[in-house]
Scaffold this active site. Structure first.
Site, PDB file in Angstrom:
ATOM      1  N   ARG A 195     137.049 -32.236 108.031  1.00  0.00           N
ATOM      2  CA  ARG A 195     136.563 -31.081 106.945  1.00  0.00           C
ATOM      3  C   ARG A 195     137.509 -30.183 106.618  1.00  0.00           C
ATOM      4  O   ARG A 195     138.497 -29.909 107.234  1.00  0.00           O
ATOM      5  CB  ARG A 195     135.731 -30.594 108.003  1.00  0.00           C
ATOM      6  CG  ARG A 195     134.351 -31.294 108.415  1.00  0.00           C
ATOM      7  CD  ARG A 195     133.323 -30.613 109.319  1.00  0.00           C
ATOM      8  NE  ARG A 195     132.376 -31.392 109.232  1.00  0.00           N
ATOM      9  CZ  ARG A 195     130.915 -31.058 110.096  1.00  0.00           C
ATOM     10  NH1 ARG A 195     131.028 -29.891 110.678  1.00  0.00           N
ATOM     11  NH2 ARG A 195     130.061 -31.804 110.004  1.00  0.00           N
ATOM     12  N   SER A 244     112.340 -33.059 123.247  1.00  0.00           N
ATOM     13  CA  SER A 244     113.110 -32.358 122.259  1.00  0.00           C
ATOM     14  C   SER A 244     113.068 -33.514 121.066  1.00  0.00           C
ATOM     15  O   SER A 244     113.547 -34.691 121.485  1.00  0.00           O
ATOM     16  CB  SER A 244     114.463 -31.981 122.713  1.00  0.00           C
ATOM     17  OG  SER A 244     115.373 -31.732 121.838  1.00  0.00           O
ATOM     18  N   LYS A 246     115.281 -33.476 130.781  1.00  0.00           N
ATOM     19  CA  LYS A 246     114.973 -33.583 129.330  1.00  0.00           C
ATOM     20  C   LYS A 246     114.369 -35.094 128.914  1.00  0.00           C
ATOM     21  O   LYS A 246     114.769 -35.918 129.344  1.00  0.00           O
ATOM     22  CB  LYS A 246     116.054 -33.169 128.462  1.00  0.00           C
ATOM     23  CG  LYS A 246     117.366 -34.452 128.601  1.00  0.00           C
ATOM     24  CD  LYS A 246     118.412 -33.914 127.606  1.00  0.00           C
ATOM     25  CE  LYS A 246     119.333 -35.202 127.298  1.00  0.00           C
ATOM     26  NZ  LYS A 246     120.433 -35.138 128.379  1.00  0.00           N
ATOM     27  N   THR A 273     116.514 -17.199 111.994  1.00  0.00           N
ATOM     28  CA  THR A 273     118.030 -16.670 111.928  1.00  0.00           C
ATOM     29  C   THR A 273     117.682 -15.417 111.036  1.00  0.00           C
ATOM     30  O   THR A 273     116.851 -15.489 110.054  1.00  0.00           O
ATOM     31  CB  THR A 273     118.707 -17.605 111.307  1.00  0.00           C
ATOM     32  OG1 THR A 273     120.126 -17.036 110.991  1.00  0.00           O
ATOM     33  CG2 THR A 273     118.361 -18.183 109.776  1.00  0.00           C
ATOM     34  N   LYS A 308     120.488 -16.806 106.792  1.00  0.00           N
ATOM     35  CA  LYS A 308     119.985 -17.644 105.893  1.00  0.00           C
ATOM     36  C   LYS A 308     119.156 -16.771 104.555  1.00  0.00           C
ATOM     37  O   LYS A 308     119.822 -16.099 103.951  1.00  0.00           O
ATOM     38  CB  LYS A 308     119.445 -18.964 106.243  1.00  0.00           C
ATOM     39  CG  LYS A 308     120.602 -19.621 107.274  1.00  0.00           C
ATOM     40  CD  LYS A 308     119.992 -20.988 107.678  1.00  0.00           C
ATOM     41  CE  LYS A 308     120.717 -21.568 108.968  1.00  0.00           C
ATOM     42  NZ  LYS A 308     122.304 -21.835 108.648  1.00  0.00           N
ATOM     43  N   THR A 349     126.951 -34.362 111.176  1.00  0.00           N
ATOM     44  CA  THR A 349     125.757 -33.551 110.818  1.00  0.00           C
ATOM     45  C   THR A 349     124.658 -34.586 110.552  1.00  0.00           C
ATOM     46  O   THR A 349     123.588 -34.275 110.474  1.00  0.00           O
ATOM     47  CB  THR A 349     126.360 -32.721 109.705  1.00  0.00           C
ATOM     48  OG1 THR A 349     127.398 -31.956 110.177  1.00  0.00           O
ATOM     49  CG2 THR A 349     125.332 -31.724 109.249  1.00  0.00           C
TER      50      THR A 349
HETATM   51  C1  LIG Z   1     118.098 -25.705 112.372  1.00  0.00           C
HETATM   52  C2  LIG Z   1     119.153 -24.729 112.641  1.00  0.00           C
HETATM   53  N1  LIG Z   1     118.846 -24.058 113.856  1.00  0.00           N
HETATM   54  C3  LIG Z   1     119.718 -22.746 114.217  1.00  0.00           C
HETATM   55  C4  LIG Z   1     120.774 -22.683 113.300  1.00  0.00           C
HETATM   56  C5  LIG Z   1     121.873 -21.725 113.747  1.00  0.00           C
HETATM   57  O1  LIG Z   1     121.775 -20.481 112.893  1.00  0.00           O
HETATM   58  P1  LIG Z   1     122.758 -19.336 112.709  1.00  0.00           P
HETATM   59  O2  LIG Z   1     123.568 -19.510 111.566  1.00  0.00           O
HETATM   60  O3  LIG Z   1     121.819 -18.129 112.621  1.00  0.00           O
HETATM   61  O4  LIG Z   1     123.540 -19.708 114.156  1.00  0.00           O
HETATM   62  C6  LIG Z   1     121.191 -23.617 112.485  1.00  0.00           C
HETATM   63  C7  LIG Z   1     122.258 -23.479 111.320  1.00  0.00           C
HETATM   64  O5  LIG Z   1     122.469 -23.889 110.322  1.00  0.00           O
HETATM   65  C8  LIG Z   1     119.977 -24.552 111.843  1.00  0.00           C
HETATM   66  O6  LIG Z   1     120.348 -25.231 110.840  1.00  0.00           O
END
Ligand SMILES: Cc1ncc(COP(=O)(O)O)c(C=O)c1O
Length: 414
Positions: free
Chosen positions: A28, A144, A163, A252, A255, A370
């Site tokens: 990266r 999950s 889990k 969050t 974003k 990812t």
């Molecule tokens: C699905 C999901 N949950 C949680 C997070 C974490 O968010 P934050 O950037 O506020 O830590 C992300 C970050 O990209 C995400 O894509």
């Protein structure tokens, strides 16, 4: 004084780890960009040699451009002038301010819950909450979704509880797993409303039905939906009239709200217990007051700015239509996220590099881990501040580079 150097074996291990990433084409590289307030998505890219180029950011998660909204900036300036920089402590020891309380009040109101709890990020909110729940509910089994975000996986993985992983969005599989466990065991189903890499929606109503049937709690990550969906921006659960069926909502502030921080919204008792037991909440400095003030202003503003949400959806729909018109394999599940499937890490990086250097279009390649290997992609995030001429430039550039890389012009893949 001489700098301590690690014995060569350690260096060798680091070299090997880094080489593996280079060999697989997924090392990266961070692009050094500077946004200019009021001009986003324009930004300036500083190359390694120090030279600068104007670029347009097409892969950010400031989905609505709230990171430069006057209402947010003014709230932050006011708080900064009033209180200074940091909060100066953990929430327990001098770090709870009127701004944190206001933000939590905005969030609990947004989601129609009794309470909300703010963390330094949604990553921490997921990790801290999910890793703490088995302490509150001994014997808890967490179900999950296989494609849950890394922050949920981390929280579930290291919480010491049991889990079960259900296949992505597969409610039949989830049912099988629930039915196989002790009916008396406490249970929680953790999933997302919008999965950020494909832009697909979770089957929220069906999962809530299963939760009712098997007596499970529900935990949803609405990180890629809050601010953007629902009448007041509370997310997909609000849009679909399902908020009341979710026990814990995670979101969050970084974003669509354009600032920073994360939270859960839940019953007063649930928030009180997480507040009291989660190390990720307790043992860390709280958000700076100016951040909390900006986030609160953003949440409050987006409760009423439906026009911004409409424009956002319109821009995403137009970009999808135009890329599909070129025959590019876009993944389309009807959300605001526009992934273009490349399926090769080297070509994905090559297109990303050429977009940036030749066309001033910044879109970071998305590679393993990812997304799964073979599904490498470019993930475009059009926003209300991406203008039609900017979109013209992007579409022309993608057309050129797709031909240059001799990639198939497939049917839409979604
Ligand atoms: C699905 C999901 N949950 C949680 C997070 C974490 O968010 P934050 O950037 O506020 O830590 C992300 C970050 O990209 C995400 O894509």
């Amino acid at each position: 004084m001489t700098e301590k150097t690690a014995p060569s074996g350690y260096d060798f291990a680091l070299d090997r780890a880094l080489k593996a990433l280079h060999d697989e084409g997924r090392y990266r590289t961070f692009i050094d960009i500077e946004r200019r307030r009021g001009q986003f998505p324009h930004a300036v890219w500083t190359r390694a040699d120090g030279s600068e180029q104007d670029i347009t950011v097409w892969c950010g998660n400031d989905y609505l451009g709230m990171g430069q909204h006057p209402v947010v900036l003014s709230a932050m300036h006011d708080a900064l002038r009033a209180t200074g920089a940091g909060s100066g402590g953990t929430r327990n020891i001098s770090g709870t301010t009127v701004y944190h309380k206001q933000l939590e009040a905005e969030l609990s109101d947004l989601h129609g819950k009794e309470a909300a709890l703010v963390f330094t990020s949604a990553y921490i909110a997921n990790d801290a909450t999910l890793s703490t729940l088995p302490r509150l509910f001994p014997g808890l089994i967490i179900y999950s979704d296989a494609l849950n975000h890394a922050s949920m996986i981390e929280g579930v993985r290291r919480n010491g509880g049991q889990k079960r992983i259900f296949r992505h969005n597969d409610v039949s599989h989830l049912r099988e797993l629930l039915a196989a466990d002790d009916p008396a065991a406490p249970k929680l189903i953790a999933f997302e409303s919008i999965y950020s890499m494909d832009g697909d929606f979770g089957p929220i109503a069906e999962i809530c039905d299963l939760a009712d049937e098997f007596g499970a709690l529900t935990y949803i990550d609405e990180v890629h939906a809050v601010g953007m969906y629902g009448r007041r921006g509370a997310g997909v659960c609000e849009r679909d009239g399902l908020m009341h069926r979710i026990d814990i909502i995670n979101g969050t502030l970084a974003k669509a709200y354009g600032v920073m921080g994360g939270y859960i919204a839940a019953s007063a008792k649930m928030c009180d217990a997480v507040r009291s037991y989660a190390p990720g909440f307790i043992f860390t400095t709280s958000l700076p007051p100016a951040i909390a003030a900006g986030a609160a202003a953003s949440v409050a503003h987006l409760k009423t700015d439906q026009a911004l949400r409409d424009l956002h959806q319109e821009r995403a729909a137009v970009l999808k239509l135009r890329l599909r018109g070129l025959g590019l394999p876009i993944i389309d599940h009807g959300s605001h996220i526009v992934p273009v499937h490349v399926g090769d890490p080297i070509k994905c990086k090559m297109i990303s590099d050429r977009l940036l250097s030749d066309h001033g279009v910044y879109c970071q390649p998305i590679n393993f881990p990812t997304v799964p290997r073979g599904t490498e992609r470019l993930r475009f995030t059009p926003s209300p501040v991406h203008t039609p001429p900017m979109m013209d430039a992007l579409v022309r550039a993608m057309d050129d580079l797709w031909s240059h890389c001799a990639l198939n012009r497939a049917q839409a893949a979604g």
